[in-house]
Motif scaffolding. Structure first.
Motif, PDB file in Angstrom:
ATOM      1  N   LEU A  95       0.819  -1.213   0.000  1.00 36.41           N
ATOM      2  CA  LEU A  95       0.000   0.000   0.000  1.00 36.41           C
ATOM      3  C   LEU A  95       0.853   1.263   0.000  1.00 36.41           C
ATOM      4  N   ASN A  96       2.127   1.156   0.432  1.00 36.98           N
ATOM      5  CA  ASN A  96       3.033   2.310   0.400  1.00 36.98           C
ATOM      6  C   ASN A  96       3.826   2.384  -0.907  1.00 36.98           C
ATOM      7  N   ASN A  97       3.564   1.438  -1.801  1.00 38.18           N
ATOM      8  CA  ASN A  97       4.250   1.397  -3.099  1.00 38.18           C
ATOM      9  C   ASN A  97       3.488   2.268  -4.093  1.00 38.18           C
ATOM     10  N   GLU A  98       4.096   3.373  -4.506  1.00 39.10           N
ATOM     11  CA  GLU A  98       3.413   4.308  -5.417  1.00 39.10           C
ATOM     12  C   GLU A  98       3.064   3.652  -6.743  1.00 39.10           C
ATOM     13  N   ALA A  99       3.910   2.755  -7.218  1.00 40.45           N
ATOM     14  CA  ALA A  99       3.650   2.083  -8.491  1.00 40.45           C
ATOM     15  C   ALA A  99       2.359   1.260  -8.408  1.00 40.45           C
ATOM     16  N   PHE A 100       2.177   0.560  -7.265  1.00 42.87           N
ATOM     17  CA  PHE A 100       0.956  -0.233  -7.077  1.00 42.87           C
ATOM     18  C   PHE A 100      -0.270   0.672  -6.998  1.00 42.87           C
ATOM     19  N   ILE A 101      -0.172   1.728  -6.201  1.00 44.29           N
ATOM     20  CA  ILE A 101      -1.307   2.641  -6.005  1.00 44.29           C
ATOM     21  C   ILE A 101      -1.711   3.323  -7.308  1.00 44.29           C
ATOM     22  N   SER A 102      -0.722   3.673  -8.133  1.00 48.05           N
ATOM     23  CA  SER A 102      -1.028   4.417  -9.362  1.00 48.05           C
ATOM     24  C   SER A 102      -1.574   3.519 -10.472  1.00 48.05           C
ATOM     25  N   LYS A 103      -1.222   2.220 -10.445  1.00 50.77           N
ATOM     26  CA  LYS A 103      -1.615   1.346 -11.557  1.00 50.77           C
ATOM     27  C   LYS A 103      -2.778   0.406 -11.223  1.00 50.77           C
ATOM     28  N   ALA A 104      -2.927   0.034  -9.975  1.00 46.66           N
ATOM     29  CA  ALA A 104      -3.952  -0.953  -9.615  1.00 46.66           C
ATOM     30  C   ALA A 104      -5.354  -0.344  -9.701  1.00 46.66           C
ATOM     31  N   PRO A 105      -6.361  -1.129 -10.136  1.00 49.55           N
ATOM     32  CA  PRO A 105      -7.747  -0.650 -10.138  1.00 49.55           C
ATOM     33  C   PRO A 105      -8.207  -0.280  -8.734  1.00 49.55           C
ATOM     34  N   GLU A 106      -9.139   0.646  -8.657  1.00 43.71           N
ATOM     35  CA  GLU A 106      -9.617   1.136  -7.361  1.00 43.71           C
ATOM     36  C   GLU A 106     -10.164   0.007  -6.489  1.00 43.71           C
ATOM     37  N   GLU A 107     -10.895  -0.940  -7.138  1.00 43.21           N
ATOM     38  CA  GLU A 107     -11.487  -2.015  -6.342  1.00 43.21           C
ATOM     39  C   GLU A 107     -10.420  -2.939  -5.741  1.00 43.21           C
ATOM     40  N   VAL A 108      -9.263  -3.092  -6.450  1.00 49.63           N
ATOM     41  CA  VAL A 108      -8.170  -3.921  -5.937  1.00 49.63           C
ATOM     42  C   VAL A 108      -7.530  -3.235  -4.728  1.00 49.63           C
ATOM     43  N   ILE A 109      -7.321  -1.931  -4.835  1.00 55.07           N
ATOM     44  CA  ILE A 109      -6.747  -1.169  -3.714  1.00 55.07           C
ATOM     45  C   ILE A 109      -7.679  -1.212  -2.505  1.00 55.07           C
ATOM     46  N   ALA A 110      -8.980  -1.039  -2.771  1.00 57.85           N
ATOM     47  CA  ALA A 110      -9.962  -1.070  -1.681  1.00 57.85           C
ATOM     48  C   ALA A 110      -9.978  -2.441  -1.009  1.00 57.85           C
ATOM     49  N   GLN A 111      -9.863  -3.501  -1.819  1.00 60.06           N
ATOM     50  CA  GLN A 111      -9.847  -4.850  -1.270  1.00 60.06           C
ATOM     51  C   GLN A 111      -8.602  -5.077  -0.397  1.00 60.06           C
ATOM     52  N   GLN A 112      -7.448  -4.544  -0.859  1.00 59.69           N
ATOM     53  CA  GLN A 112      -6.209  -4.683  -0.106  1.00 59.69           C
ATOM     54  C   GLN A 112      -6.323  -3.974   1.241  1.00 59.69           C
ATOM     55  N   ARG A 113      -6.901  -2.767   1.230  1.00 58.55           N
ATOM     56  CA  ARG A 113      -7.056  -2.009   2.472  1.00 58.55           C
ATOM     57  C   ARG A 113      -8.021  -2.715   3.435  1.00 58.55           C
ATOM     58  N   GLU A 114      -9.068  -3.305   2.877  1.00 62.25           N
ATOM     59  CA  GLU A 114     -10.032  -4.030   3.704  1.00 62.25           C
ATOM     60  C   GLU A 114      -9.365  -5.246   4.352  1.00 62.25           C
ATOM     61  N   GLN A 115      -8.544  -5.965   3.575  1.00 65.80           N
ATOM     62  CA  GLN A 115      -7.807  -7.104   4.127  1.00 65.80           C
ATOM     63  C   GLN A 115      -6.852  -6.651   5.233  1.00 65.80           C
ATOM     64  N   GLN A 116      -6.204  -5.494   5.000  1.00 65.75           N
ATOM     65  CA  GLN A 116      -5.260  -4.969   5.978  1.00 65.75           C
ATOM     66  C   GLN A 116      -5.958  -4.640   7.294  1.00 65.75           C
ATOM     67  N   ASP A 117      -7.136  -4.032   7.204  1.00 67.71           N
ATOM     68  CA  ASP A 117      -7.898  -3.707   8.413  1.00 67.71           C
ATOM     69  C   ASP A 117      -8.265  -4.981   9.178  1.00 67.71           C
ATOM     70  N   GLY A 118      -8.650  -6.024   8.438  1.00 67.50           N
ATOM     71  CA  GLY A 118      -8.999  -7.286   9.071  1.00 67.50           C
ATOM     72  C   GLY A 118      -7.811  -7.927   9.772  1.00 67.50           C
ATOM     73  N   LEU A 119      -6.625  -7.843   9.141  1.00 70.75           N
ATOM     74  CA  LEU A 119      -5.407  -8.415   9.740  1.00 70.75           C
ATOM     75  C   LEU A 119      -5.010  -7.661  11.011  1.00 70.75           C
ATOM     76  N   ILE A 120      -5.118  -6.334  10.975  1.00 66.66           N
ATOM     77  CA  ILE A 120      -4.777  -5.519  12.152  1.00 66.66           C
ATOM     78  C   ILE A 120      -5.711  -5.857  13.312  1.00 66.66           C
ATOM     79  N   GLU A 121      -6.993  -6.018  13.004  1.00 66.53           N
ATOM     80  CA  GLU A 121      -7.968  -6.365  14.027  1.00 66.53           C
ATOM     81  C   GLU A 121      -7.662  -7.749  14.621  1.00 66.53           C
TER      82      GLU A 121
END
Length: 885
Positions: free
Chosen positions: A841-867
């Motif tokens: 998620l801190n990789n600018e290349a990933f953030i700039s190229k990945a579809p919005e739904e993929v980024i949102a899914q990654q963030r959702e997974q991250q929140d679940g892992l932190i919890e």
């Protein structure tokens, strides 16, 4: 009862039984306050799609509910003759047979369409039956049946005699694919990446280089130019009026006119005037007495007025003309230009503005009362925001082009006698004209399909005759439809209602959302994302289809749904079936509820039933269908199945026969009421269980039973159903949930008896829990000790509940060191996943190229892992000997 619920035979059995018993039939002479719905008539060519499924689920909920409330309720079904769609289907068949409608002739072709309708036109009606729609099929109508055809003719003639229908030559929307006129509302405007062509027009008598530049998006209409226009206040062209301009390629002289319509900021500030192919140019032409030149045939090919381009398709002509202009040095430049282009709503082809002689309805006079109806509150839209959309459209309404160049439809009842020049409207086919002429011919055009649909709320009841059905059920009560036809149909029905019945056609319009896929796209065959409701019924059941659609349908919002979402409807059916089967297996029928025998769990269930009846009724009153569904789900799944059935196993398996009979009485009372509440939403399984549980009296169907009423105040007092009961029982259940969670956190078997210590949140809660410790122990599968002063001295994992702190002393129960090692290893793995996710998620290349739904899914997974990591740390902490809280 069978172990597993098989919906297919149940659905077939009960629909046939309901229909045979006349359960759907309305009687205008019957008692009860009238309540009626008229179905938005689907096209006779149609097959059931997921939007139909949502719309008709809503209507069926309303009509079944109102019947149960004692209303004299009727739901009128029917289909629309769908002029363009139906003619297109039959013409396609003829092409496959190597012929055309014109070769066949009008009379034979119309006969062929009727034959098609009789053979295939009932498909969608049969599919609505599969869904459980409780329409009065004896009153089914078709927009071209004899009665509705008479209504259409009567309305046309009345409007014609009032001079609200007229014929004229105007620019209309023309579909070259269908070769018919369309109304403004049948044109879909889509943004396209087009071109703006800058063309050089020579000035007559000027030097070789003297010219003007005209910008256009449609160069193929150039041959229809009759003038060029400038704004009279544009100083750049003050010397141009009076000069002659030469039309490129054709060489025709064009005059220069001055008109305020011309926008000096658009293009070069000079526009070509093509009155036969542009609505604004047509109006300019009328102001300046210009003679229009039509350069196209009805099929979109160029006619003789197009000169060297005659016979070419309009878009092929565009390409060739641009090439010719460029070769002659007359094309100055081409710019990219984003603009909106009209497309035919049926064929998808680009609409051609075309000068044509058509029939129109004057809409402004008809709109006045329709506007006032909303302003005065006589007509209500739900959600309310649609009031503004409706009023804005009516405030800016344009005359309605009602003639169509088709053969299938209501033929316009206008007759001509060429020898005398007579034109008149007639209800019956005349043999002689008013002046005695016999050379009579009828207008060739048919009426717009919507001209019959706008009469639907009263024509279905026999208008213009005064019938008992019309007297009882007009105006109808509720119209449920999608917002995409608010202009096509809803607003026009309001206008027709006032014009011919002097009243609104319905009191409330409920506009539901559009059914979309999980990504928010509208479902369509071309995208391959459409869901077939019949496949859903076959795989999951009709009740599951209805339940899932309604549960996911927030008021007025679009519905996002995928095939997997219908599993929840099937799971819900299974849960209800199993609950009924458990109750049936107890081998006892309903009994009387005795106040002295009621415990807190009994009273809690009855109080929740009272609340559920009240809330479900309120939600339906307010058209909050998903809230109605969620309310029932919470009561049936959670309050009844998850909690009360589990609690009831204690007394039902005990030795106290009085308590056992009383527990069954409470269960039957609640379950019987729940089936009634659920019936409008899930009619098949509820009717099946109504019979299986022995609730039918004298062969009375559930659908004919009375809608439950909240428990009356006197009975509530007698049963001790006080609101402060809810917090106590919820606290007790939260204690049980915490104990079960502790067992699961440390992988302890469900069958293993465990000692828990509870530090109550208050003395009152402690006293209440002590009185019911027996049932609490059974539900936690262990032994609960209440200790207001307890402080753990060893490892004692614990969780906070509404009842207080729940501890599970670990000594002798679990291997603390091994458990620490297991949890620590799991925590390390989770932290590794978190670190990798953060890096991504801190990789600018990933953030700039990945579809919005993929980024949102990654963030959702991250929140679940932190919890999860936080929970594991808490578990580790709870195993340390110094964990006191």
């Amino acid at each position: 009862m069978e172990k597993n619920y098989d919906p297919t035979p149940v659905e077939e059995k009960w629909y046939a039984a309901w229909e045979a018993a006349g359960c759907f039939a309305g009687d205008p002479e019957a008692e009860g306050e009238p309540y009626s719905i008229v179905i938005p008539p689907p096209n006779v060519t149609g097959r059931l799609h997921i939007g139909h499924a949502l719309n008709n689920s809503i209507q069926d909920i309303l009509i079944r509910w109102k019947r149960m409330q004692g209303f004299n309720a009727v739901w009128i079904p029917g289909t629309d003759h769908a002029g363009i769609a139906t003619q297109s289907v039959v013409e396609r068949q003829l092409r496959e047979e190597g012929t055309t409608r014109r070769e066949m002739g009008r009379e034979a072709f119309v006969k062929r369409v009727w034959e098609w309708k009789e053979e295939y036109g009932g498909t969608i009606i049969r599919q609505l039956r599969k869904m459980g729609c409780s329409c009065d099929w004896e009153r089914e109508r078709f927009t071209m049946d004899e009665g509705l055809s008479e209504a259409v003719k009567e309305v046309f003639i009345r409007l014609y005699e009032q001079e609200l229908i007229y014929q004229g030559d105007y620019i209309i929307n023309w579909s070259p694919a269908l070769q018919t006129a369309l109304s403004d509302d049948e044109v879909e405007h889509e943004e396209v990446n087009g071109k703006l062509y800058h063309i050089r027009y020579p000035v007559e008598g000027g030097s070789e280089d003297e010219h003007i530049i005209v910008a256009t998006t449609r160069p193929e209409t150039l041959m229809g130019d009759v003038a060029v226009a400038v704004n009279p206040r544009d100083p750049r062209y003050k010397d141009l009026p009076g000069k002659k301009i030469i039309l490129p390629v054709i060489g025709r002289e064009l005059k220069v006119i001055q008109d305020d319509f011309v926008d000096p900021e658009f293009g070069t500030g000079i526009v070509k005037v093509t009155p036969a192919h542009d609505p604004n140019d047509f109006e300019m032409g009328q102001r300046h007495n210009l003679t229009p030149i039509n350069v196209m045939h009805p099929d979109g090919t160029m006619n003789e007025a197009a000169g060297p381009y005659e016979g070419m398709d309009r878009f092929d002509c565009r390409k060739q003309l641009v090439a010719d202009l460029e070769a002659k040095g007359l094309l100055m430049k081409i710019e990219n230009h984003v603009h909106k282009v009209g497309h035919c709503y049926r064929s998808g082809c680009v609409i051609e503005p075309r000068l044509s002689r058509q029939w129109f309805v004057k809409m402004k006079p008809l709109a006045r009362k329709a506007i006032q109806a909303v302003k005065d509150g006589d007509l209500e839209f739900v959600p309310e925001r649609w009031n503004k959309v409706y009023l804005n459209w009516l405030d800016n309404i344009r005359d309605w082009c009602i003639s169509r160049q088709l053969w299938w439809g209501h033929r316009i009842p206008i007759y001509y006698a060429d020898s005398t020049g007579e034109v008149w409207a007639a209800r019956e086919t005349p043999t002689v004209s008013p002046k005695g002429a016999t050379d009579i011919r009828q207008d060739e055009d048919v009426l717009d399909t919507w001209f019959s649909s706008w009469l639907w709320p009263f024509s279905v009841h026999g208008w213009p005759e005064k019938t008992p059905a019309l007297d009882t059920w007009y105006p109808s009560s509720t119209l449920a439809t999608a917002p995409d036809i608010i202009f096509f149909w809803v607003a026009r029905m309001v206008m027709a209602g006032y014009a011919f019945m002097d009243d609104v056609p319905f009191k409330t319009v409920y506009l539901h959302g559009v059914v979309r896929d999980k990504e928010g796209r509208k479902q369509s065959k071309s995208l391959g994302n459409s869901i077939d409701p019949l496949e859903i019924i076959r795989e999951f059941s009709a009740d599951a289809l209805r339940f899932s659609l309604i549960t996911l349908n927030a008021t007025g919002q679009d519905v996002r749904i995928g095939e997997n979402d219908f599993e929840m409807g099937r799971n819900y059916s299974t849960k209800i079936w199993n609950a009924a089967r458990f109750l049936e297996m107890q081998g006892a029928s309903e009994g009387e509820i005795v106040p002295e025998c009621l415990g807190s769990d009994d009273r809690h269930l009855l109080l929740r039933l009272h609340q559920t009846i009240r809330e479900a009724t309120e939600h339906l009153d307010r058209f909050r269908f998903n809230d109605y569904s969620h309310t029932l789900y919470a009561f049936i799944w959670h309050d009844y199945c998850d909690w009360y059935v589990e609690y009831a196993k204690g007394p039902l398996n005990g030795d106290d026969e009085v308590r056992k009979r009383h527990t069954l009485a409470v269960m039957h009372f609640a379950f019987r009421s729940a089936l009634k509440l659920l019936h409008p939403l899930m009619p098949f399984i509820t009717e099946e269980l109504w019979e299986a549980m022995g609730y039918r009296e004298e062969d009375a169907f559930l659908m004919k039973s009375a809608w439950p009423k909240p428990i009356d105040p006197k009975t509530r007092d007698a049963w001790g159903l006080k609101n402060d009961l809810i917090p106590f029982v919820e606290a007790k259940r939260d204690l049980i949930r915490a104990a079960r969670q502790l067992r699961a956190d440390y992988n302890l078997k469900p069958s293993q008896e465990i000692d828990f210590i509870v530090r109550p949140a208050s003395a009152a809660l402690g006293k209440g829990l002590k009185a019911e410790i027996e049932s609490v122990n059974r539900l936690v599968r262990g032994n609960v000790t209440l200790d207001a002063n307890y402080k753990p001295e060893g490892a004692a994992p614990g969780l906070v509940s509404k009842a207080g702190y729940v501890f599970m002393p670990a000594d002798g129960l679990i291997d603390v060191d091994a458990e620490k090692q297991r949890i620590g290893k799991q925590l390390k793995e989770v932290e590794g996943h978190i670190n990798r996710g953060n890096a991504r998620l801190n990789n600018e290349a990933f953030i700039s190229k990945a579809p919005e739904e993929v980024i949102a899914q990654q963030r959702e997974q991250q929140d679940g892992l932190i919890e999860k990591a936080e929970k594991l740390r808490a578990l580790l902490k709870s195993l340390t000997t110094d964990a006191k809280e």
